[in-house]
Scaffold this motif. Structure first.
Motif, PDB file in Angstrom:
ATOM      1  N   GLU A 118     -37.473  22.734 -74.704  1.00 59.24           N
ATOM      2  CA  GLU A 118     -37.346  21.445 -74.022  1.00 59.24           C
ATOM      3  C   GLU A 118     -37.113  21.652 -72.530  1.00 59.24           C
ATOM      4  O   GLU A 118     -37.678  20.937 -71.694  1.00 59.24           O
ATOM      5  N   ALA A 146     -39.391  20.392 -69.462  1.00 61.49           N
ATOM      6  CA  ALA A 146     -38.809  19.575 -68.386  1.00 61.49           C
ATOM      7  C   ALA A 146     -39.008  20.242 -67.030  1.00 61.49           C
ATOM      8  O   ALA A 146     -39.290  19.576 -66.025  1.00 61.49           O
ATOM      9  N   CYS A 180     -40.916  18.729 -63.825  1.00 61.70           N
ATOM     10  CA  CYS A 180     -40.179  18.571 -62.570  1.00 61.70           C
ATOM     11  C   CYS A 180     -40.859  19.295 -61.408  1.00 61.70           C
ATOM     12  O   CYS A 180     -40.708  18.897 -60.252  1.00 61.70           O
ATOM     13  N   LEU A 225     -37.841  14.882 -75.294  1.00 63.16           N
ATOM     14  CA  LEU A 225     -37.335  14.724 -73.927  1.00 63.16           C
ATOM     15  C   LEU A 225     -37.071  13.265 -73.587  1.00 63.16           C
ATOM     16  O   LEU A 225     -36.102  12.952 -72.884  1.00 63.16           O
ATOM     17  N   LEU A 227     -33.744  12.262 -71.923  1.00 61.47           N
ATOM     18  CA  LEU A 227     -33.793  12.033 -70.470  1.00 61.47           C
ATOM     19  C   LEU A 227     -34.082  10.586 -70.097  1.00 61.47           C
ATOM     20  O   LEU A 227     -33.918  10.208 -68.937  1.00 61.47           O
TER      21      LEU A 227
END
Length: 220
Positions: free
Chosen positions: A155, A159, A163, A198, A202
């Motif tokens: 994960e 991410a 990003c 995610l 998030l």
């Protein structure tokens, strides 16, 4: 170990550069056209791009311009048969870091690659931020709005890739190759499964689905 992407459509030159760099301890990948050159360079998996100008599908100048417009800072060394001053200036103004005309000595190419890797790469960041999302690359921990969020290693890798490419549409194939590797089954729905994971952790609105293409991280 540095990873070098070689975008060259002439088999003889591609093989020459590929074998030479491998003998020097580099990990290399060769692509024969501009479309793949852009997609691979966009992945974030490479430390430097050796880019031919006369590529089929999308010429090197276009690839370079698109990468810089996408804020991809990978060092680029242009290899080309075009040696005029105008072409040299065009390449450098498009965002190239160096320019080498064919025919060339491998030792000169090697020296230029080592120079760019040593002096022109930006320092490695210790954290990534995209709006209210922060990833600490040292501790491998995520924070959303100041709140700590536990992520598995896979994960976190997903991410991190999102990003590093905020507001960019990333295809499932790009995500799959970067996070899981090229040997993973391309027919798998593993990307979609981990995107759901995610979103739960998030925030669903943070990762946008681009129908028929892939996903985009919105820096909320």
């Amino acid at each position: 170990m540095n990873r070098i992407l070689i975008a060259e459509d002439e088999d003889r030159i591609a093989s020459f550069v590929d074998k030479g760099l491998r003998r020097q301890g580099f990990v290399t990948t060769v692509v024969p056209d501009g479309v793949n050159a852009y997609e691979f360079a966009l992945s974030g998996r490479f430390d430097l791009l050796v880019l031919d100008i006369g590529l089929p599908g999308r010429d090197g100048f276009t690839v370079l311009r698109m990468l810089r417009e996408a804020r991809v800072t990978i060092p680029v060394v242009i290899l080309t048969a075009r040696s005029s001053v105008a072409d040299t200036v065009a390449g450098l103004e498009s965002g190239a870091d160096d320019y080498l005309a064919k025919p060339f000595a491998f030792e000169e190419l090697l020296a230029r690659i080592r120079l760019r890797l040593r002096h022109e790469r930006a320092p490695e960041a210790t954290s990534l931020k995209a709006g209210g999302l922060t990833l600490d690359l040292r501790t491998r921990r995520a924070h959303v709005g100041g709140r700590a969020v536990e992520l598995s290693s896979r994960e976190f890798a997903l991410a991190e890739f999102l990003c590093r490419n905020p507001d960019q549409v990333l295809t499932r194939e790009q995500i799959l190759s970067h996070v899981w590797g090229f040997d993973f089954d391309p027919g798998s729905n593993i990307v979609d499964v981990y995107i759901r994971y995610l979103r739960r952790k998030l925030g669903a609105a943070r990762i946008e689905t681009i129908r028929g293409t892939g996903y985009r991280l919105r820096p909320l």
